[in-house]
Scaffold this motif. Sequence first.
Motif, PDB file in Angstrom:
ATOM      1  N   LEU A  46       0.825  -0.971  -0.074  1.00  0.00           N
ATOM      2  CA  LEU A  46       0.096  -0.108   0.030  1.00  0.00           C
ATOM      3  C   LEU A  46       0.919   1.274  -0.106  1.00  0.00           C
ATOM      4  CD1 LEU A  46      -2.723   1.459   0.342  1.00  0.00           C
ATOM      5  CD2 LEU A  46      -2.221   1.038   2.945  1.00  0.00           C
ATOM      6  N   MET A  47       0.511   2.196  -0.918  1.00  0.00           N
ATOM      7  CA  MET A  47       1.161   3.482  -0.876  1.00  0.00           C
ATOM      8  C   MET A  47       0.124   4.587  -0.705  1.00  0.00           C
ATOM      9  SD  MET A  47       3.748   5.623  -3.446  1.00  0.00           S
ATOM     10  CE  MET A  47       3.411   4.380  -4.653  1.00  0.00           C
ATOM     11  N   TYR A  48       0.338   5.498   0.299  1.00  0.00           N
ATOM     12  CA  TYR A  48      -0.523   6.880   0.224  1.00  0.00           C
ATOM     13  C   TYR A  48       0.466   7.960  -0.215  1.00  0.00           C
ATOM     14  CZ  TYR A  48      -3.854   4.471   3.552  1.00  0.00           C
ATOM     15  OH  TYR A  48      -5.062   3.604   4.272  1.00  0.00           O
ATOM     16  N   VAL A  49      -0.210   8.568  -1.124  1.00  0.00           N
ATOM     17  CA  VAL A  49       0.460   9.715  -1.670  1.00  0.00           C
ATOM     18  C   VAL A  49      -0.450  10.887  -1.287  1.00  0.00           C
ATOM     19  CG1 VAL A  49       1.138  11.132  -3.884  1.00  0.00           C
ATOM     20  CG2 VAL A  49       1.393   8.510  -3.623  1.00  0.00           C
ATOM     21  N   VAL A  50       0.365  11.805  -0.522  1.00  0.00           N
ATOM     22  CA  VAL A  50      -0.535  12.956   0.162  1.00  0.00           C
ATOM     23  C   VAL A  50      -0.127  14.322  -0.770  1.00  0.00           C
ATOM     24  CG1 VAL A  50      -0.990  14.538   2.127  1.00  0.00           C
ATOM     25  CG2 VAL A  50      -0.392  11.869   2.382  1.00  0.00           C
ATOM     26  N   LYS A  78       4.271  -4.219   2.671  1.00  0.00           N
ATOM     27  CA  LYS A  78       4.953  -2.743   2.629  1.00  0.00           C
ATOM     28  C   LYS A  78       3.792  -1.692   2.468  1.00  0.00           C
ATOM     29  CE  LYS A  78       8.971  -4.312  -0.315  1.00  0.00           C
ATOM     30  NZ  LYS A  78       9.819  -3.954  -1.449  1.00  0.00           N
ATOM     31  N   LEU A  79       4.314  -0.784   3.419  1.00  0.00           N
ATOM     32  CA  LEU A  79       3.376   0.509   3.365  1.00  0.00           C
ATOM     33  C   LEU A  79       4.305   1.564   3.117  1.00  0.00           C
ATOM     34  CD1 LEU A  79       0.991   1.999   4.340  1.00  0.00           C
ATOM     35  CD2 LEU A  79       1.452   1.761   6.462  1.00  0.00           C
ATOM     36  N   ALA A  80       3.896   2.473   2.005  1.00  0.00           N
ATOM     37  CA  ALA A  80       4.894   3.855   1.881  1.00  0.00           C
ATOM     38  C   ALA A  80       4.076   4.725   2.020  1.00  0.00           C
ATOM     39  CB  ALA A  80       5.320   3.537   0.415  1.00  0.00           C
ATOM     40  N   LEU A  81       4.633   6.021   2.540  1.00  0.00           N
ATOM     41  CA  LEU A  81       3.811   7.329   2.499  1.00  0.00           C
ATOM     42  C   LEU A  81       4.779   8.238   1.856  1.00  0.00           C
ATOM     43  CD1 LEU A  81       1.800   9.261   3.810  1.00  0.00           C
ATOM     44  CD2 LEU A  81       3.445   9.660   5.379  1.00  0.00           C
ATOM     45  N   VAL A  82       4.091   8.944   0.730  1.00  0.00           N
ATOM     46  CA  VAL A  82       4.665   9.893  -0.007  1.00  0.00           C
ATOM     47  C   VAL A  82       4.109  11.287   0.362  1.00  0.00           C
ATOM     48  CG1 VAL A  82       5.506  10.391  -2.475  1.00  0.00           C
ATOM     49  CG2 VAL A  82       5.123   8.070  -1.740  1.00  0.00           C
ATOM     50  N   THR A  92       3.002   7.498  10.657  1.00  0.00           N
ATOM     51  CA  THR A  92       3.545   6.422   9.730  1.00  0.00           C
ATOM     52  C   THR A  92       4.535   5.729  10.333  1.00  0.00           C
ATOM     53  OG1 THR A  92       3.104   7.390   7.713  1.00  0.00           O
ATOM     54  CG2 THR A  92       4.256   5.511   7.542  1.00  0.00           C
ATOM     55  N   LYS A  93       5.485   6.188  11.033  1.00  0.00           N
ATOM     56  CA  LYS A  93       6.627   5.595  11.684  1.00  0.00           C
ATOM     57  C   LYS A  93       6.205   4.664  13.104  1.00  0.00           C
ATOM     58  CE  LYS A  93      10.243   8.151   9.558  1.00  0.00           C
ATOM     59  NZ  LYS A  93      11.017   9.271   9.810  1.00  0.00           N
ATOM     60  N   PHE A  94       4.916   5.585  13.656  1.00  0.00           N
ATOM     61  CA  PHE A  94       4.359   4.903  14.756  1.00  0.00           C
ATOM     62  C   PHE A  94       3.557   3.762  14.458  1.00  0.00           C
ATOM     63  CE2 PHE A  94       0.738   5.081  17.590  1.00  0.00           C
ATOM     64  CZ  PHE A  94       1.187   4.712  18.925  1.00  0.00           C
ATOM     65  N   ALA A  95       2.866   3.835  13.311  1.00  0.00           N
ATOM     66  CA  ALA A  95       2.159   2.905  12.712  1.00  0.00           C
ATOM     67  C   ALA A  95       2.913   1.465  12.398  1.00  0.00           C
ATOM     68  CB  ALA A  95       1.211   3.238  11.793  1.00  0.00           C
ATOM     69  N   ALA A  96       3.973   1.671  12.172  1.00  0.00           N
ATOM     70  CA  ALA A  96       4.895   0.602  11.916  1.00  0.00           C
ATOM     71  C   ALA A  96       5.012  -0.339  13.124  1.00  0.00           C
ATOM     72  CB  ALA A  96       6.326   1.223  11.312  1.00  0.00           C
ATOM     73  N   SER A  97       4.954  -0.035  13.957  1.00  0.00           N
ATOM     74  CA  SER A  97       5.078  -1.044  15.152  1.00  0.00           C
ATOM     75  C   SER A  97       4.075  -1.669  15.557  1.00  0.00           C
ATOM     76  CB  SER A  97       5.409  -0.087  16.603  1.00  0.00           C
ATOM     77  OG  SER A  97       4.425   0.905  16.960  1.00  0.00           O
ATOM     78  N   PHE A  98       2.895  -1.512  14.544  1.00  0.00           N
ATOM     79  CA  PHE A  98       1.638  -2.447  14.742  1.00  0.00           C
ATOM     80  C   PHE A  98       1.530  -3.280  13.696  1.00  0.00           C
ATOM     81  CE2 PHE A  98       0.820   1.560  17.514  1.00  0.00           C
ATOM     82  CZ  PHE A  98       0.574   0.820  18.788  1.00  0.00           C
ATOM     83  N   ARG A 104       8.047   2.578   5.034  1.00  0.00           N
ATOM     84  CA  ARG A 104       9.126   3.585   4.555  1.00  0.00           C
ATOM     85  C   ARG A 104       8.305   4.912   3.952  1.00  0.00           C
ATOM     86  NH1 ARG A 104      13.708   2.539   0.340  1.00  0.00           N
ATOM     87  NH2 ARG A 104      14.015   4.579   0.672  1.00  0.00           N
ATOM     88  N   THR A 105       8.887   6.118   4.301  1.00  0.00           N
ATOM     89  CA  THR A 105       8.192   7.290   3.815  1.00  0.00           C
ATOM     90  C   THR A 105       9.191   8.032   3.033  1.00  0.00           C
ATOM     91  OG1 THR A 105       9.239   8.472   5.702  1.00  0.00           O
ATOM     92  CG2 THR A 105       7.173   7.505   6.166  1.00  0.00           C
ATOM     93  N   PHE A 106       8.521   8.847   2.118  1.00  0.00           N
ATOM     94  CA  PHE A 106       9.276   9.390   0.751  1.00  0.00           C
ATOM     95  C   PHE A 106       8.978  10.841   0.699  1.00  0.00           C
ATOM     96  CE2 PHE A 106       9.083   4.739  -0.063  1.00  0.00           C
ATOM     97  CZ  PHE A 106      10.404   4.571  -0.730  1.00  0.00           C
ATOM     98  N   PRO A 107       9.731  11.733   0.443  1.00  0.00           N
ATOM     99  CA  PRO A 107       9.480  12.970   0.145  1.00  0.00           C
ATOM    100  C   PRO A 107       8.630  13.012  -1.567  1.00  0.00           C
ATOM    101  CG  PRO A 107      11.981  12.776  -0.259  1.00  0.00           C
ATOM    102  CD  PRO A 107      11.076  11.577   0.523  1.00  0.00           C
ATOM    103  N   ARG A 108       7.800  14.056  -1.657  1.00  0.00           N
ATOM    104  CA  ARG A 108       7.005  14.000  -2.836  1.00  0.00           C
ATOM    105  C   ARG A 108       7.662  13.634  -4.208  1.00  0.00           C
ATOM    106  NH1 ARG A 108       3.802  12.841  -6.035  1.00  0.00           N
ATOM    107  NH2 ARG A 108       1.903  13.953  -6.572  1.00  0.00           N
ATOM    108  N   GLU A 109       8.899  14.399  -3.916  1.00  0.00           N
ATOM    109  CA  GLU A 109       9.597  14.482  -5.267  1.00  0.00           C
ATOM    110  C   GLU A 109      10.201  13.010  -5.709  1.00  0.00           C
ATOM    111  OE1 GLU A 109      12.205  16.077  -2.083  1.00  0.00           O
ATOM    112  OE2 GLU A 109      10.313  16.669  -2.896  1.00  0.00           O
ATOM    113  N   GLN A 110       9.983  11.898  -4.672  1.00  0.00           N
ATOM    114  CA  GLN A 110      10.405  10.712  -4.849  1.00  0.00           C
ATOM    115  C   GLN A 110       9.488   9.848  -5.088  1.00  0.00           C
ATOM    116  OE1 GLN A 110      13.112   9.810  -1.510  1.00  0.00           O
ATOM    117  NE2 GLN A 110      14.699  10.892  -2.273  1.00  0.00           N
ATOM    118  N   LEU A 111       8.455  10.240  -5.671  1.00  0.00           N
ATOM    119  CA  LEU A 111       7.245   9.052  -6.013  1.00  0.00           C
ATOM    120  C   LEU A 111       7.806   7.822  -6.965  1.00  0.00           C
ATOM    121  CD1 LEU A 111       4.254   8.580  -5.882  1.00  0.00           C
ATOM    122  CD2 LEU A 111       4.039   9.955  -8.044  1.00  0.00           C
TER     123      LEU A 111
END
Length: 120
Positions: A46-50, A78-82, A92-98, A104-111
Amino acid sequence: MIEVMPESQGNTIGIKFSGKITTAEYERVIIPGIEAIIQEHGKARLMYVVEDSFQGAEAGAWWDDTKLGLKHRRDFEKLALVGGPKWMDWLTKFAASFISGETRTFPREQLQEAWDWLKA
């Protein structure tokens, strides 16, 4: 607004958020989409793009997201936040423990890098 990204295929889904997310929209798009992937493939990527235009979500949508994550905590590979504000990166980092999968998290320019990581 919630939009399933056209790059989504198989057990991989990208979801783009913009504007204000309603509970009804979350329940109509995200929950059935993710649950269908888990039903068919066993695990989801899953990827969430904000988008910059993201204005948050109704409390019910946040609660639905929490319930979905806990219900399927072992079903995410895998779970990614962009993009998104810094607090979403922390969340997202907190949710990773569950959840059992990688996050992983990515800045918008690294889509594209996020898609590459998610599909690898």
